[in-house]
Design a protein around this motif. Structure first.
Motif, PDB file in Angstrom:
ATOM      1  N   VAL A   1      17.424  34.584 -25.792  1.00  0.00           N
ATOM      2  CA  VAL A   1      16.551  33.402 -25.773  1.00  0.00           C
ATOM      3  C   VAL A   1      15.905  33.278 -27.155  1.00  0.00           C
ATOM      4  N   PRO A   2      16.368  32.311 -27.969  1.00  0.00           N
ATOM      5  CA  PRO A   2      15.844  32.197 -29.335  1.00  0.00           C
ATOM      6  C   PRO A   2      14.354  31.864 -29.328  1.00  0.00           C
ATOM      7  N   ALA A   3      13.660  32.272 -30.381  1.00  0.00           N
ATOM      8  CA  ALA A   3      12.249  31.936 -30.534  1.00  0.00           C
ATOM      9  C   ALA A   3      12.097  30.416 -30.514  1.00  0.00           C
ATOM     10  N   PRO A   4      10.931  29.943 -30.005  1.00  0.00           N
ATOM     11  CA  PRO A   4      10.755  28.486 -29.866  1.00  0.00           C
ATOM     12  C   PRO A   4      10.512  27.765 -31.188  1.00  0.00           C
ATOM     13  N   ILE A   5      11.497  27.801 -32.074  1.00  0.00           N
ATOM     14  CA  ILE A   5      11.398  27.065 -33.340  1.00  0.00           C
ATOM     15  C   ILE A   5      11.548  25.569 -33.058  1.00  0.00           C
ATOM     16  N   HIS A   6      11.214  24.754 -34.069  1.00  0.00           N
ATOM     17  CA  HIS A   6      11.178  23.313 -33.825  1.00  0.00           C
ATOM     18  C   HIS A   6      12.525  22.625 -33.904  1.00  0.00           C
ATOM     19  N   ALA A   7      13.543  23.325 -34.425  1.00  0.00           N
ATOM     20  CA  ALA A   7      14.884  22.730 -34.398  1.00  0.00           C
ATOM     21  C   ALA A   7      15.525  23.120 -33.063  1.00  0.00           C
ATOM     22  N   GLY A   8      15.043  22.480 -31.983  1.00  0.00           N
ATOM     23  CA  GLY A   8      15.476  22.854 -30.631  1.00  0.00           C
ATOM     24  C   GLY A   8      16.982  22.755 -30.452  1.00  0.00           C
ATOM     25  N   GLY A   9      17.605  21.823 -31.172  1.00  0.00           N
ATOM     26  CA  GLY A   9      19.050  21.623 -31.038  1.00  0.00           C
ATOM     27  C   GLY A   9      19.871  22.733 -31.671  1.00  0.00           C
ATOM     28  N   LEU A  10      19.213  23.643 -32.397  1.00  0.00           N
ATOM     29  CA  LEU A  10      19.958  24.746 -33.018  1.00  0.00           C
ATOM     30  C   LEU A  10      19.711  26.066 -32.281  1.00  0.00           C
TER      31      LEU A  10
ATOM     32  N   TYR B   1       6.158  18.374 -37.452  1.00  0.00           N
ATOM     33  CA  TYR B   1       5.599  18.125 -38.787  1.00  0.00           C
ATOM     34  C   TYR B   1       4.089  18.405 -38.791  1.00  0.00           C
ATOM     35  N   ASP B   2       3.411  17.997 -37.697  1.00  0.00           N
ATOM     36  CA  ASP B   2       1.964  18.289 -37.580  1.00  0.00           C
ATOM     37  C   ASP B   2       1.709  19.782 -37.748  1.00  0.00           C
ATOM     38  N   ASN B   3       2.506  20.577 -37.022  1.00  0.00           N
ATOM     39  CA  ASN B   3       2.340  22.033 -37.099  1.00  0.00           C
ATOM     40  C   ASN B   3       2.587  22.545 -38.506  1.00  0.00           C
ATOM     41  N   TYR B   4       3.569  21.965 -39.163  1.00  0.00           N
ATOM     42  CA  TYR B   4       3.879  22.385 -40.534  1.00  0.00           C
ATOM     43  C   TYR B   4       2.678  22.099 -41.444  1.00  0.00           C
ATOM     44  N   PHE B   5       2.130  20.871 -41.324  1.00  0.00           N
ATOM     45  CA  PHE B   5       0.998  20.521 -42.202  1.00  0.00           C
ATOM     46  C   PHE B   5      -0.246  21.361 -41.883  1.00  0.00           C
ATOM     47  N   ALA B   6      -0.367  21.768 -40.599  1.00  0.00           N
ATOM     48  CA  ALA B   6      -1.537  22.581 -40.218  1.00  0.00           C
ATOM     49  C   ALA B   6      -1.309  24.058 -40.533  1.00  0.00           C
ATOM     50  N   GLY B   7      -0.176  24.378 -41.149  1.00  0.00           N
ATOM     51  CA  GLY B   7       0.124  25.777 -41.492  1.00  0.00           C
ATOM     52  C   GLY B   7       0.410  26.624 -40.276  1.00  0.00           C
ATOM     53  N   LYS B   8       0.853  25.978 -39.191  1.00  0.00           N
ATOM     54  CA  LYS B   8       1.035  26.743 -37.953  1.00  0.00           C
ATOM     55  C   LYS B   8       2.495  27.086 -37.633  1.00  0.00           C
TER      56      LYS B   8
ATOM     57  N   ASP C   1      25.155  30.099 -43.870  1.00  0.00           N
ATOM     58  CA  ASP C   1      23.924  30.655 -44.410  1.00  0.00           C
ATOM     59  C   ASP C   1      22.807  30.352 -43.414  1.00  0.00           C
ATOM     60  N   ALA C   2      21.738  31.180 -43.419  1.00  0.00           N
ATOM     61  CA  ALA C   2      20.644  31.000 -42.449  1.00  0.00           C
ATOM     62  C   ALA C   2      19.315  30.837 -43.189  1.00  0.00           C
ATOM     63  N   TYR C   3      18.452  29.941 -42.666  1.00  0.00           N
ATOM     64  CA  TYR C   3      17.205  29.613 -43.377  1.00  0.00           C
ATOM     65  C   TYR C   3      15.982  29.740 -42.470  1.00  0.00           C
ATOM     66  N   LEU C   4      14.837  30.039 -43.091  1.00  0.00           N
ATOM     67  CA  LEU C   4      13.558  30.103 -42.374  1.00  0.00           C
ATOM     68  C   LEU C   4      13.001  28.694 -42.181  1.00  0.00           C
ATOM     69  N   GLN C   5      12.298  28.484 -41.032  1.00  0.00           N
ATOM     70  CA  GLN C   5      11.900  27.097 -40.742  1.00  0.00           C
ATOM     71  C   GLN C   5      10.855  26.542 -41.711  1.00  0.00           C
ATOM     72  N   SER C   6      10.021  27.388 -42.336  1.00  0.00           N
ATOM     73  CA  SER C   6       9.046  26.807 -43.276  1.00  0.00           C
ATOM     74  C   SER C   6       9.774  26.268 -44.520  1.00  0.00           C
ATOM     75  N   ASP C   7      10.822  26.965 -44.966  1.00  0.00           N
ATOM     76  CA  ASP C   7      11.612  26.458 -46.102  1.00  0.00           C
ATOM     77  C   ASP C   7      12.312  25.156 -45.718  1.00  0.00           C
ATOM     78  N   VAL C   8      12.769  25.099 -44.480  1.00  0.00           N
ATOM     79  CA  VAL C   8      13.475  23.911 -43.998  1.00  0.00           C
ATOM     80  C   VAL C   8      12.521  22.710 -43.961  1.00  0.00           C
ATOM     81  N   PHE C   9      11.282  22.928 -43.504  1.00  0.00           N
ATOM     82  CA  PHE C   9      10.314  21.817 -43.461  1.00  0.00           C
ATOM     83  C   PHE C   9       9.863  21.405 -44.867  1.00  0.00           C
ATOM     84  N   THR C  10       9.786  22.356 -45.786  1.00  0.00           N
ATOM     85  CA  THR C  10       9.459  21.987 -47.177  1.00  0.00           C
ATOM     86  C   THR C  10      10.537  21.038 -47.701  1.00  0.00           C
TER      87      THR C  10
END
Ligand SMILES: Cc1ncc(COP(=O)(O)O)c(C=O)c1O
Length: 454
Positions: A328-337, A422-429, A358-367
């Motif tokens: 069960v993958p962690a609840p990241i925001h790219a639910g389709g992946l 995106y809200d979570n990203y801007f809130a640093g969450k 290649d695999a990427y971290l979600q904060s880099d992806v949102f940047t």
């Protein structure tokens, strides 16, 4: 003025889907019946799928004609535009040229309707009146609800719990197109009830939602199961993307050195990449890059093995890169992946060295997503933003090496229903989840004792 958009006429929508199986150097290994260990035949699949799709699943013909009725539905959003991302190139300060194919112009907002309308069409033709399916981020669920509405079929969508909560307006969209929707795991199926009893707070996963949708279809004569990715026929339907892109790159008098897509089950990547892979197999030098989340690194850290496509082991055994069917993958925001496996066609092509990942971290992806939105204007789906990050990484590496590349990526959907992310990203969450080796080893216990690929 330099041209930004490369547009085809409706008369230039591809008339055929491209079947990569005909050109693959190694044939993909067969899908196996879990009881007998023997390859499954068309009759084994008949309770779940219409025969036309089963025949496409096993076809070795290089091209399959697209019926006129489906072409007519495609005119609602196809051909999709190809853009030269000049403003993104400037913002990133790269010497490379970046192009993207934009699939977010479809009514539900992604590439998913390319196969949804085809699947609904063949099901209707063979007398099925209802489809059941799973959805992660809700893009696939909304695409199938849309297709069923256009073709007059009923539709039931099992939506992964975490996305059901994170993306309430995808739910409303699915309802607007007349489908029934429930959070998965649900009380509506035996496997849903069993998982809820054991893990009442589970965020759900695509593997669990697939189990529920398969159980639903297997229990009713009027219902087929419909899958939004992974299977050969789904990847086949998506090849309209790459065929259009080939023609559009020619209009731009360019040819990509690198073709990039994000990978959940693999359908948007395959849709863009397979027609270019045909060129690669014919001798052209093209790098094909599949981008996945570090939280669900199926291709980069999974095992190539036989595994079930779903958590409750209702599907046949599929030869693919997998993290184990109960992962069960962690609840990241790219639910389709958030899927434990990947399309067998892509797995085989990775094994054969024709595709890399290649695999990427979600904060880099949102940047990358925010840089893209600020330069090109479109707010990308978090899934698609993996491809944007991949493209920027390739451009950066080329700059560092003093080289120039022509890069093409698939912008598989917009993110208008993903603004909470995106809200979570801007809130640093946003949490960066890189999976540790122990968790991968634990999850892979689930496939012990299953047959191994040859
Ligand atoms: C916009 C978007 N891109 C990509 C994906 C991943 O699926 P696939 O790998 O089949 O393209 C999804 C899945 O939900 C999606 O919604």
């Amino acid at each position: 003025m330099e041209q930004t958009k490369f547009l085809l006429d409706e008369s230039e929508i591809p008339r055929r889907w491209y079947n990569v199986r005909a050109d693959m150097p190694s044939a993909p290994q067969p899908v196996l019946h879990p009881g007998t260990g023997e390859p499954v035949g068309p009759d084994d699949l008949a309770p779940l799928f219409p025969m036309a799709l089963i025949l496409q699943e096993v076809s070795e013909e290089p091209e399959i004609a697209i019926p006129d009725e489906i072409l007519d539905l495609y005119t609602l959003w196809r051909p999709t535009p190809l853009y030269r991302a000049r403003r993104l190139e400037q913002a990133a300060g790269t010497r490379s040229r970046i192009f993207y194919k934009y699939e977010g112009v479809s009514p539900p907002g992604s590439h998913k309707p390319n196969t949804a309308v085809a699947q609904a069409f063949y099901n209707k033709k063979e007398g099925r009146t209802r489809l059941s399916t799973e959805t992660g981020a809700g893009q696939w669920g909304s695409a199938l609800a849309f297709a069923c509405k256009l073709l007059g079929l009923e539709c039931k969508v099992y939506m992964v719990r975490i996305s059901y909560d994170q993306k309430p307006f995808r739910r409303s969209m699915i309802q607007t197109w007349g489908a029934e929707i429930v959070a998965s795991p649900s009380e509506d199926t035996q496997c849903g009830r069993a998982i809820l009893e054991q893990f009442p707070d589970t965020p759900g996963s695509l593997g669990i939602a697939i189990s529920e949708a398969v159980e639903d279809a297997a229990g009713r004569d009027d219902t087929s199961y419909s899958l939004g990715s992974v299977l050969n026929h789904v990847l086949l339907h998506q090849t309209v993307i790459g065929q259009e892109a080939l023609a559009q790159m020619e209009m731009a008098r360019a040819f990509p050195d690198v073709v990039i897509g994000c990978v959940g089950g693999g359908s948007n990547f395959a849709g863009l990449a397979f027609p270019f892979l045909r060129e690669k197999i014919a001798g052209r030098d093209i790098d094909l890059l599949a981008c996945e989340p570090a939280a669900c690194p199926t291709l980069t850290r999974g095992l190539f093995a036989y595994d079930f496509g779903d958590t409750s082991k209702l599907t046949p055994l599929v030869p693919m890169h997998t993290l184990g069917h109960d992962f069960v993958p962690a609840p990241i925001h790219a639910g389709g992946l958030r899927y434990h496996g990947v399309a067998p066609l892509i797995s085989q092509l990775v094994i054969d060295g024709l595709i890399r990942a290649d695999a990427y971290l979600q904060s880099d992806v949102f940047t990358a997503a925010v840089l893209f939105a600020g330069s090109e204007g479109i707010i990308p789906a978090p899934e698609s933003a993996h491809a944007i990050h991949g493209a920027l990484e390739v451009a950066r590496e080329a700059d560092e090496a003093g080289e120039e590349r022509t890069i093409l990526f698939n912008l598989s959907g917009h993110g208008h229903f993903d603004m909470a992310a995106y809200d979570n990203y801007f809130a640093g969450k946003l949490e960066d989840v890189a999976l540790d080796e122990e968790e991968i080893e634990r999850a892979l216990h689930a496939i012990e004792g299953l047959p191994a690929p040859a």
